[in-house]
Enzyme design. Structure first.
Site, mmCIF file in Angstrom:
data_model
loop_
_atom_site.group_PDB
_atom_site.id
_atom_site.type_symbol
_atom_site.label_atom_id
_atom_site.label_comp_id
_atom_site.label_asym_id
_atom_site.label_seq_id
_atom_site.Cartn_x
_atom_site.Cartn_y
_atom_site.Cartn_z
ATOM 1 N N TYR A 1 0.848 -1.207 0.000
ATOM 2 C CA TYR A 1 0.000 0.000 0.000
ATOM 3 C C TYR A 1 0.878 1.251 0.000
ATOM 4 C CZ TYR A 1 -3.773 3.146 1.592
ATOM 5 O OH TYR A 1 -4.698 4.158 1.708
ATOM 6 N N ASP A 2 1.813 1.313 0.958
ATOM 7 C CA ASP A 2 2.623 2.530 1.127
ATOM 8 C C ASP A 2 3.453 2.811 -0.122
ATOM 9 O OD1 ASP A 2 1.628 1.956 3.603
ATOM 10 O OD2 ASP A 2 3.518 2.137 4.688
ATOM 11 N N GLN B 1 -0.287 4.447 20.686
ATOM 12 C CA GLN B 1 -0.019 4.997 19.347
ATOM 13 C C GLN B 1 -1.118 6.010 19.020
ATOM 14 O OE1 GLN B 1 -1.188 1.963 20.039
ATOM 15 N NE2 GLN B 1 -2.208 0.957 18.328
ATOM 16 N N VAL C 1 -9.878 1.147 12.743
ATOM 17 C CA VAL C 1 -10.107 1.242 14.178
ATOM 18 C C VAL C 1 -11.461 1.871 14.534
ATOM 19 C CG1 VAL C 1 -8.844 3.435 14.504
ATOM 20 C CG2 VAL C 1 -9.001 1.784 16.376
ATOM 21 N N VAL C 2 -11.888 2.905 13.819
ATOM 22 C CA VAL C 2 -13.129 3.587 14.210
ATOM 23 C C VAL C 2 -14.325 2.650 14.033
ATOM 24 C CG1 VAL C 2 -14.693 5.495 13.706
ATOM 25 C CG2 VAL C 2 -12.223 5.902 13.752
ATOM 26 N N ARG D 1 0.796 9.942 14.289
ATOM 27 C CA ARG D 1 0.426 10.530 13.002
ATOM 28 C C ARG D 1 -0.448 11.757 13.239
ATOM 29 N NH1 ARG D 1 -2.356 6.448 9.505
ATOM 30 N NH2 ARG D 1 -0.390 5.479 8.968
HETATM 31 P P1 NAD Z 1 -12.727 1.913 0.271
HETATM 32 O O1 NAD Z 1 -12.053 0.591 0.330
HETATM 33 O O2 NAD Z 1 -14.053 2.070 0.911
HETATM 34 O O3 NAD Z 1 -12.865 2.416 -1.227
HETATM 35 C C1 NAD Z 1 -12.004 2.025 -2.263
HETATM 36 C C2 NAD Z 1 -12.863 1.741 -3.492
HETATM 37 O O4 NAD Z 1 -12.006 1.367 -4.574
HETATM 38 C C3 NAD Z 1 -13.825 0.581 -3.271
HETATM 39 O O5 NAD Z 1 -15.094 0.933 -3.758
HETATM 40 C C4 NAD Z 1 -13.206 -0.561 -4.083
HETATM 41 O O6 NAD Z 1 -14.155 -1.508 -4.521
HETATM 42 C C5 NAD Z 1 -12.553 0.216 -5.213
HETATM 43 N N1 NAD Z 1 -11.441 -0.505 -5.843
HETATM 44 C C6 NAD Z 1 -10.423 -1.156 -5.237
HETATM 45 N N2 NAD Z 1 -9.604 -1.682 -6.154
HETATM 46 C C7 NAD Z 1 -10.109 -1.342 -7.382
HETATM 47 C C8 NAD Z 1 -9.719 -1.604 -8.717
HETATM 48 N N3 NAD Z 1 -8.613 -2.319 -8.995
HETATM 49 N N4 NAD Z 1 -10.475 -1.100 -9.720
HETATM 50 C C9 NAD Z 1 -11.607 -0.396 -9.464
HETATM 51 N N5 NAD Z 1 -12.028 -0.128 -8.214
HETATM 52 C C10 NAD Z 1 -11.285 -0.593 -7.181
HETATM 53 O O7 NAD Z 1 -11.686 2.956 0.885
HETATM 54 P P2 NAD Z 1 -11.836 4.514 1.188
HETATM 55 O O8 NAD Z 1 -11.574 4.704 2.631
HETATM 56 O O9 NAD Z 1 -13.078 5.052 0.602
HETATM 57 O O10 NAD Z 1 -10.562 5.077 0.408
HETATM 58 C C11 NAD Z 1 -10.674 5.730 -0.847
HETATM 59 C C12 NAD Z 1 -9.291 6.213 -1.272
HETATM 60 O O11 NAD Z 1 -8.757 7.104 -0.304
HETATM 61 C C13 NAD Z 1 -8.272 5.082 -1.427
HETATM 62 O O12 NAD Z 1 -7.459 5.350 -2.557
HETATM 63 C C14 NAD Z 1 -7.451 5.173 -0.163
HETATM 64 O O13 NAD Z 1 -6.135 4.709 -0.346
HETATM 65 C C15 NAD Z 1 -7.485 6.673 0.114
HETATM 66 N N6 NAD Z 1 -7.280 6.951 1.549
HETATM 67 C C16 NAD Z 1 -8.263 6.681 2.456
HETATM 68 C C17 NAD Z 1 -8.028 6.927 3.807
HETATM 69 C C18 NAD Z 1 -9.072 6.677 4.865
HETATM 70 O O14 NAD Z 1 -8.802 6.882 6.040
HETATM 71 N N7 NAD Z 1 -10.286 6.275 4.524
HETATM 72 C C19 NAD Z 1 -6.785 7.421 4.226
HETATM 73 C C20 NAD Z 1 -5.809 7.650 3.262
HETATM 74 C C21 NAD Z 1 -6.066 7.427 1.932
HETATM 75 N N1 UDP Z 2 -6.233 -0.558 15.883
HETATM 76 C C1 UDP Z 2 -6.637 -1.022 17.120
HETATM 77 N N2 UDP Z 2 -7.716 -1.856 17.169
HETATM 78 C C2 UDP Z 2 -8.426 -2.217 16.073
HETATM 79 C C3 UDP Z 2 -8.005 -1.742 14.815
HETATM 80 C C4 UDP Z 2 -6.897 -0.909 14.753
HETATM 81 O O1 UDP Z 2 -6.048 -0.700 18.151
HETATM 82 O O2 UDP Z 2 -9.397 -2.981 16.217
HETATM 83 C C5 UDP Z 2 -5.090 0.374 15.831
HETATM 84 C C6 UDP Z 2 -4.021 0.047 14.788
HETATM 85 O O3 UDP Z 2 -3.057 -0.831 15.325
HETATM 86 C C7 UDP Z 2 -3.455 1.429 14.484
HETATM 87 C C8 UDP Z 2 -4.665 2.359 14.661
HETATM 88 O O4 UDP Z 2 -5.609 1.632 15.420
HETATM 89 O O5 UDP Z 2 -2.471 1.774 15.431
HETATM 90 C C9 UDP Z 2 -5.294 2.786 13.351
HETATM 91 O O6 UDP Z 2 -5.534 1.622 12.595
HETATM 92 P P1 UDP Z 2 -6.325 1.649 11.215
HETATM 93 O O7 UDP Z 2 -6.239 0.284 10.632
HETATM 94 O O8 UDP Z 2 -7.657 2.255 11.420
HETATM 95 O O9 UDP Z 2 -5.522 2.694 10.309
HETATM 96 P P2 UDP Z 2 -3.952 2.874 9.960
HETATM 97 O O10 UDP Z 2 -3.113 1.996 10.820
HETATM 98 O O11 UDP Z 2 -3.870 2.510 8.523
HETATM 99 O O12 UDP Z 2 -3.716 4.297 10.242
#
Ligand code: NAD
Ligand code: UDP
Length: 312
Positions: free
Chosen positions: A143-144, A207, A185-186, A276
């Protein structure tokens, strides 16, 4: 305008489609439904300006549009680690396909990048000029690093081909339409609290994360897409600077749900970032954007959504 939202049936994408339709645009929602759901956009289907396309962004497609929001990519660690090779393909080949299309049709394109590009950050809060501290071979790397290459591609298509690009680094976002079994987590804490189950805190719970309500995020995305300014092609952080430990979050969820909570500690996943918090100076100066929904208020709305939609 005619606007394409890839990942439009996902959590953030569905809110964005709704917002863009509300502004009177034609919206094409493209999704392969890996983590997205048709029900997330079912309420939009009667609007004649709304279209759905089942497609995978790893494959080329050609659509005549004015703007592209490239959100397609699973965002929860549980989902992006399920098929890590596919996650890299989605970020990298998806970016190439969407940028190629933007170049051909002259569309402006915005990439949904992530605070994960900072990895386990040593600089705190994170500013956009920080290069990050990322493990390139760990379980989060698909992902990263995928998102980091996507940013590289966006900058190179801009410099080399003059594509009108935007990059937003999204920090943890929450709200209605997160998946019940999403693993983030939420949603985990809220679903557990509503069901009277123990809240699963990974590690010590010390964290930190900064949680942005989805409406605030969508406002930031739309402003970034529609702003023209010097340096606008460089990444911009969008997130809520309010920083909480996971222990504090558990107590906020208890308050928002009105439930007595119990805690279970589970092992901390590998490479879990310790802290973060976004520095949002750039977003506030360039876009006039700051978040408006405090955690307590956003959690109440999210609790109400899960209380209505899940079996308790
Ligand atoms: P989500 O998983 O709900 O939405 C992602 C969507 O992309 C889904 O509808 C999934 O079906 C679709 N998808 C995945 N792979 C695909 C592919 N190969 N082709 C077409 N569609 C595909 O996640 P989200 O939280 O709504 O995130 C949306 C975007 O925001 C993502 O790119 C994610 O990396 C980025 N983002 C989200 C967060 C967050 O906290 N929610 C944080 C950082 C970045
Ligand atoms: N986390 C937790 N309990 C859960 C799910 C996540 O304590 O049931 C922690 C996780 O280890 C991380 C933080 O919550 O430190 C945020 O996790 P999340 O997967 O929501 O997002 P990300 O790690 O990608 O920021």
């Amino acid at each position: 305008m005619r606007i394409l939202v890839t990942g439009g049936a996902g959590f953030i994408g569905s809110h964005l489609c709704e917002r863009l339709l509300g502004q009177g645009h034609d919206v094409i929602c493209l999704d392969n439904y890996f983590t997205g759901r048709k029900v997330n956009v079912a309420h939009l289907r009667d609007n004649y300006r709304f279209e759905q396309v089942r497609h995978d962004v790893t494959l080329p497609i050609f659509l005549e549009v004015d703007q592209i929001y490239n959100l397609a990519c699973p965002a929860s660690p549980v989902h992006y680690q399920y098929n890590p090779v596919k996650t890299v393909k989605t970020s990298v080949m998806g970016a190439i396909n969407m940028l190629g299309m933007a170049k051909r049709v002259g569309a402006r394109i915005l990439q949904a990048s992530t605070s994960e590009v900072y990895g386990d950050p040593i600089i705190h809060p994170q500013t956009e000029d920080y290069f990050g501290n990322v493990n390139c071979i760990g379980p989060r790397s698909c992902y990263d690093e995928g998102k980091r290459v996507a940013e590289t591609l966006f900058m190179d298509y801009h410099r080399q081909n003059g594509v009108d690009t935007r990059i937003v680094r999204i920090f943890n976002t929450y709200g209605p339409r997160m998946l019940e079994h999403d693993g983030r987590v939420v949603s985990n804490f809220i679903v557990q609290a509503l069901r009277g189950e123990d809240l699963t805190i990974y590690g010590t719970g010390e964290q930190t994360r900064s949680f942005c309500y989805v409406d605030d995020l969508v406002e930031g995305l739309v402003r970034l897409m529609n702003t023209e300014a010097d340096g606008i092609h460089l990444p911009v952080n969008i997130g809520n600077p309010g920083e909480f430990t996971m222990n504090e979050l558990a107590h906020e969820v208890a308050k928002a749900s009105g439930k007595n909570i119990k805690i279970e500690h589970l092992p901390l996943p590998q490479d879990d970032p310790k802290q973060r918090q976004p520095d949002i100076t750039k977003a506030s100066e360039l876009l006039g954007w700051t978040p408006t929904v405090p955690l307590a208020e956003g959690l109440k709305k999210t609790v109400a959504y899960f209380a209505e939609t899940i079996q308790i």
